[in-house]
Design a protein around this motif. Structure first.
Motif, PDB file in Angstrom:
ATOM      1  N   GLY A 174      15.891   4.573  -7.869  1.00 46.63           N
ATOM      2  CA  GLY A 174      16.157   5.043  -9.232  1.00 46.63           C
ATOM      3  C   GLY A 174      17.144   6.186  -9.188  1.00 46.63           C
ATOM      4  N   VAL A 175      18.419   5.876  -8.981  1.00 49.05           N
ATOM      5  CA  VAL A 175      19.444   6.917  -8.795  1.00 49.05           C
ATOM      6  C   VAL A 175      20.539   6.806  -9.862  1.00 49.05           C
ATOM      7  CG1 VAL A 175      19.015   7.257  -6.338  1.00 49.05           C
ATOM      8  CG2 VAL A 175      20.591   5.452  -7.052  1.00 49.05           C
ATOM      9  N   GLY A 176      20.150   6.433 -11.068  1.00 46.45           N
ATOM     10  CA  GLY A 176      21.102   6.399 -12.170  1.00 46.45           C
ATOM     11  C   GLY A 176      21.722   5.030 -12.383  1.00 46.45           C
ATOM     12  N   ILE A 177      22.700   4.985 -13.284  1.00 45.80           N
ATOM     13  CA  ILE A 177      23.355   3.731 -13.618  1.00 45.80           C
ATOM     14  C   ILE A 177      24.863   3.857 -13.448  1.00 45.80           C
ATOM     15  CG2 ILE A 177      21.549   3.154 -15.293  1.00 45.80           C
ATOM     16  CD1 ILE A 177      23.714   3.655 -17.503  1.00 45.80           C
ATOM     17  N   VAL A 178      25.504   2.695 -13.341  1.00 41.33           N
ATOM     18  CA  VAL A 178      26.955   2.596 -13.363  1.00 41.33           C
ATOM     19  C   VAL A 178      27.337   1.972 -14.700  1.00 41.33           C
ATOM     20  CG1 VAL A 178      28.998   1.595 -12.293  1.00 41.33           C
ATOM     21  CG2 VAL A 178      27.055   2.294 -10.866  1.00 41.33           C
ATOM     22  N   PRO A 179      28.067   2.691 -15.574  1.00 41.77           N
ATOM     23  CA  PRO A 179      28.395   2.142 -16.892  1.00 41.77           C
ATOM     24  C   PRO A 179      29.118   0.798 -16.770  1.00 41.77           C
ATOM     25  CG  PRO A 179      29.014   4.457 -16.751  1.00 41.77           C
ATOM     26  CD  PRO A 179      28.637   4.031 -15.366  1.00 41.77           C
ATOM     27  N   ALA A 180      28.693  -0.166 -17.563  1.00 43.03           N
ATOM     28  CA  ALA A 180      29.260  -1.515 -17.513  1.00 43.03           C
ATOM     29  C   ALA A 180      30.456  -1.607 -18.459  1.00 43.03           C
ATOM     30  CB  ALA A 180      28.191  -2.548 -17.872  1.00 43.03           C
ATOM     31  N   VAL A 181      31.571  -1.067 -18.031  1.00 42.40           N
ATOM     32  CA  VAL A 181      32.758  -0.986 -18.897  1.00 42.40           C
ATOM     33  C   VAL A 181      34.010  -1.573 -18.264  1.00 42.40           C
ATOM     34  CG1 VAL A 181      31.907   1.009 -20.189  1.00 42.40           C
ATOM     35  CG2 VAL A 181      33.215   1.376 -18.089  1.00 42.40           C
ATOM     36  N   ASP A 182      33.896  -2.219 -17.112  1.00 41.66           N
ATOM     37  CA  ASP A 182      35.088  -2.711 -16.425  1.00 41.66           C
ATOM     38  C   ASP A 182      35.966  -3.620 -17.287  1.00 41.66           C
ATOM     39  OD1 ASP A 182      34.496  -1.224 -14.222  1.00 41.66           O
ATOM     40  OD2 ASP A 182      33.774  -2.892 -12.995  1.00 41.66           O
ATOM     41  N   PRO A 183      35.401  -4.568 -18.050  1.00 40.83           N
ATOM     42  CA  PRO A 183      36.271  -5.421 -18.872  1.00 40.83           C
ATOM     43  C   PRO A 183      37.079  -4.634 -19.907  1.00 40.83           C
ATOM     44  CG  PRO A 183      34.139  -6.458 -18.599  1.00 40.83           C
ATOM     45  CD  PRO A 183      34.009  -5.064 -18.059  1.00 40.83           C
ATOM     46  N   LEU A 184      36.477  -3.588 -20.489  1.00 40.64           N
ATOM     47  CA  LEU A 184      37.214  -2.777 -21.460  1.00 40.64           C
ATOM     48  C   LEU A 184      38.307  -1.958 -20.779  1.00 40.64           C
ATOM     49  CD1 LEU A 184      34.755  -1.270 -24.117  1.00 40.64           C
ATOM     50  CD2 LEU A 184      36.336  -3.183 -24.329  1.00 40.64           C
TER      51      LEU A 184
ATOM     52  N   GLN B  11       0.820  -1.204   0.000  1.00 41.39           N
ATOM     53  CA  GLN B  11       0.000   0.000   0.000  1.00 41.39           C
ATOM     54  C   GLN B  11       0.855   1.256   0.000  1.00 41.39           C
ATOM     55  OE1 GLN B  11      -3.179   0.258  -0.589  1.00 41.39           O
ATOM     56  NE2 GLN B  11      -3.007   2.492  -0.520  1.00 41.39           N
ATOM     57  N   ARG B  12       2.022   1.189   0.664  1.00 42.00           N
ATOM     58  CA  ARG B  12       2.883   2.361   0.793  1.00 42.00           C
ATOM     59  C   ARG B  12       4.198   2.098   0.068  1.00 42.00           C
ATOM     60  NH1 ARG B  12       2.830   1.960   7.153  1.00 42.00           N
ATOM     61  NH2 ARG B  12       3.376  -0.123   6.396  1.00 42.00           N
ATOM     62  N   ALA B  13       4.573   3.025  -0.820  1.00 44.40           N
ATOM     63  CA  ALA B  13       5.806   2.863  -1.591  1.00 44.40           C
ATOM     64  C   ALA B  13       6.677   4.100  -1.421  1.00 44.40           C
ATOM     65  CB  ALA B  13       5.495   2.648  -3.068  1.00 44.40           C
ATOM     66  N   VAL B  14       7.978   3.871  -1.280  1.00 47.22           N
ATOM     67  CA  VAL B  14       8.948   4.959  -1.274  1.00 47.22           C
ATOM     68  C   VAL B  14       9.802   4.829  -2.521  1.00 47.22           C
ATOM     69  CG1 VAL B  14      11.008   5.892  -0.158  1.00 47.22           C
ATOM     70  CG2 VAL B  14       9.024   5.272   1.217  1.00 47.22           C
ATOM     71  N   VAL B  15       9.914   5.922  -3.265  1.00 41.84           N
ATOM     72  CA  VAL B  15      10.757   5.979  -4.461  1.00 41.84           C
ATOM     73  C   VAL B  15      11.944   6.867  -4.142  1.00 41.84           C
ATOM     74  CG1 VAL B  15      10.892   6.633  -6.894  1.00 41.84           C
ATOM     75  CG2 VAL B  15       8.765   5.659  -5.976  1.00 41.84           C
ATOM     76  N   ILE B  16      13.140   6.330  -4.254  1.00 35.25           N
ATOM     77  CA  ILE B  16      14.356   7.092  -3.982  1.00 35.25           C
ATOM     78  C   ILE B  16      14.951   7.532  -5.315  1.00 35.25           C
ATOM     79  CG2 ILE B  16      16.641   7.067  -2.916  1.00 35.25           C
ATOM     80  CD1 ILE B  16      15.605   4.843  -1.063  1.00 35.25           C
ATOM     81  N   GLY B  17      14.906   8.835  -5.571  1.00 38.63           N
ATOM     82  CA  GLY B  17      15.388   9.385  -6.837  1.00 38.63           C
ATOM     83  C   GLY B  17      14.279  10.072  -7.591  1.00 38.63           C
ATOM     84  N   GLY B  18      14.479  11.358  -7.894  1.00 38.25           N
ATOM     85  CA  GLY B  18      13.464  12.149  -8.586  1.00 38.25           C
ATOM     86  C   GLY B  18      13.812  12.427 -10.031  1.00 38.25           C
ATOM     87  N   GLY B  19      14.458  11.458 -10.699  1.00 38.83           N
ATOM     88  CA  GLY B  19      14.707  11.565 -12.129  1.00 38.83           C
ATOM     89  C   GLY B  19      13.564  10.948 -12.912  1.00 38.83           C
ATOM     90  N   TYR B  20      13.804  10.665 -14.197  1.00 34.31           N
ATOM     91  CA  TYR B  20      12.751  10.097 -15.041  1.00 34.31           C
ATOM     92  C   TYR B  20      12.226   8.789 -14.474  1.00 34.31           C
ATOM     93  CZ  TYR B  20      13.615  13.349 -18.912  1.00 34.31           C
ATOM     94  OH  TYR B  20      13.729  14.466 -19.697  1.00 34.31           O
ATOM     95  N   ILE B  21      13.127   7.870 -14.112  1.00 31.59           N
ATOM     96  CA  ILE B  21      12.691   6.560 -13.642  1.00 31.59           C
ATOM     97  C   ILE B  21      11.836   6.703 -12.384  1.00 31.59           C
ATOM     98  CG2 ILE B  21      13.500   4.416 -12.591  1.00 31.59           C
ATOM     99  CD1 ILE B  21      15.776   4.384 -14.595  1.00 31.59           C
TER     100      ILE B  21
END
Length: 419
Positions: free
Chosen positions: A239-249, A146-156
């Motif tokens: 919803g606080v953004g992403i971490v680019p998945a580039v470690d192998p490169l 019934q109660r939801a908390v959304v962390i992050g006020g961006g698009y997502i």
């Protein structure tokens, strides 16, 4: 062991479109499309919109059907996570030890949802929204919550909040900045969206950070703010953004940091290795030549076309006006250009009418627009950005005058000459 002319790592929007574009350009060599999810390539933006709301089935999110990939002789390899790249041997290595050879490699991995590093971040009922599996897990828990908390006020975060409100939930949005969409838009649009969400019962906590997520029996039951306030919750969405998945490169020696650096045709510093989409840090003409990452469908598609042309021998530098879109309640927000660094924001139309545009200028030049239920302004304004038009702010504020008719500068020629 397998070998291909082109190996594309990442089967999201960018990777799938790169494979499609290669075949459209009549590229005949063997192509592999490798994804770490056990799914056909699909669109991610609807996950926080129509898919989460139950208005669109997963099949309607598919970029192409299974038959398409077979017909185009694109070797789909789902459920395969690439953990290393050997540029000298021209091979990628999967988590299970499988080695796959390439003549050219396209890195299109996007990124992983950024996780909170506070206590309680790994509790049950704490959700990210990056994949179909994420959305499905959240959907399973919604009926009992019934109660939801959304962390992050961006698009997502805002899109998720609007869907949750539509499902009859009590929603609180927590945003560390003093406004929503702080990275993307100006204060005028932010205040409008904040009012819209509040009018539908959403409680906003702006300029507020999370101290911890408190649990009970191994599952989240609320969020403790650094102010000491406790916000009860049956589920939490991060919803606080992403971490680019580039470690192998990067481990293989590619230049980068926040993403992997690419040149004008999306090549990395490693031989015959390209990077596209959310993970590619590129010099963008519409950011005054700054090196940036763009997390958008537009960027994924346009970079995919750029790299496909380069591989097919018809290279053309990446040059595309950034655009973004968001659906919240009955609002359709369309953003074109990049507003960062603007020195004037001009309101076109009336906010009370809930159909208006905000035009961002830098030294009189149109650099971006936020259009709310104003598609015509979006289409016409995009042309002004492409042309680098300088306009009179008093005239573009008049919604009775088409943007294509707004004179350029004081005494300058009409922008019709640019469109």
């Amino acid at each position: 062991m397998s070998d291909y002319d082109v190996v594309i790592v990442g089967a999201g929007q960018a990777g799938a479109q790169a494979a499609i574009a290669l075949r459209q350009l009549r590229y005949q060599g063997p192509v592999a499309l490798i994804g770490d999810e056990d799914e056909l390539p699909y669109e991610r933006p609807p996950l926080t919109k129509a898919y989460l709301a139950g208005e669109k089935s997963f099949e309607r999110l598919l970029i192409r059907s299974a038959a398409f990939w077979q017909e185009k002789a694109i070797d789909l390899r789902p459920g395969c996570r690439i953990v290393a790249v050997d540029p000298a041997a021209r091979r990628v290595i999967a988590a299970d030890g499988t080695s796959i050879g390439y003549r050219r490699l396209v890195w299109a991995t996007g990124g992983a949802a950024r996780r909170l590093d506070c206590p309680g971040a790994t509790l049950a009922r704490v959700h990210a929204l990056r994949s179909r599996a994420d959305a499905d897990r959240l959907a399973q828990e919604l009926p009992a919550a019934q109660r939801a908390v959304v962390i992050g006020g961006g698009y997502i975060g805002l899109e998720a909040a609007s869907v949750l409100v539509g499902a009859g939930k009590q929603v609180t949005v927590i945003e560390a900045q003093q406004q929503v969409l702080a990275r993307m838009s100006g204060t005028m649009l932010a205040r409008f969206l904040e009012a819209e969400h509040r009018s539908r019962g959403v409680s906003l906590r702006l300029g507020t950070t999370v101290d911890c997520i408190e649990g009970r029996d191994g599952a989240a039951h609320g969020v403790r703010l650094t102010s000491g306030e406790f916000v009860a919750a049956d589920l939490v969405i991060v919803g606080v953004g992403i971490v680019p998945a580039v470690d192998p490169l990067l481990a293989a020696g590619a230049r980068g940091g926040n993403g992997v650096e690419v040149d004008a045709v999306c090549r990395t510093s490693l031989p015959d290795i390209y990077a596209i989409g959310d993970c590619a840090a590129h010099t963008n003409a519409f950011a005054d030549g700054a090196r940036i990452r763009l997390e958008s469908v537009q960027n994924a598609n346009d970079m995919a076309g750029t790299v496909a042309r380069s591989i097919a021998g018809v290279a053309h530098p990446y040059y595309a006006v950034p655009w973004f879109w968001s659906n919240q309640y009955d609002l359709r927000l369309q953003t074109v250009g990049l507003a960062a660094g603007h020195d004037l924001a001009v309101l076109r139309g009336a906010i009370d009418a809930r159909s208006f545009s905000i035009i961002y200028l830098r030294q009189g030049r149109v650099v971006a627009l936020d259009c709310v239920n104003a598609t015509k302004d979006y289409v016409q304004g995009r042309k002004l950005i492409e042309s680098g038009a300088t306009v009179r702010s008093d005239l573009i504020a008049d919604s009775a005058v088409a943007l294509t008719e707004s004179p350029q500068g004081e005494g300058g020629p009409s922008t019709r000459s640019f469109i």
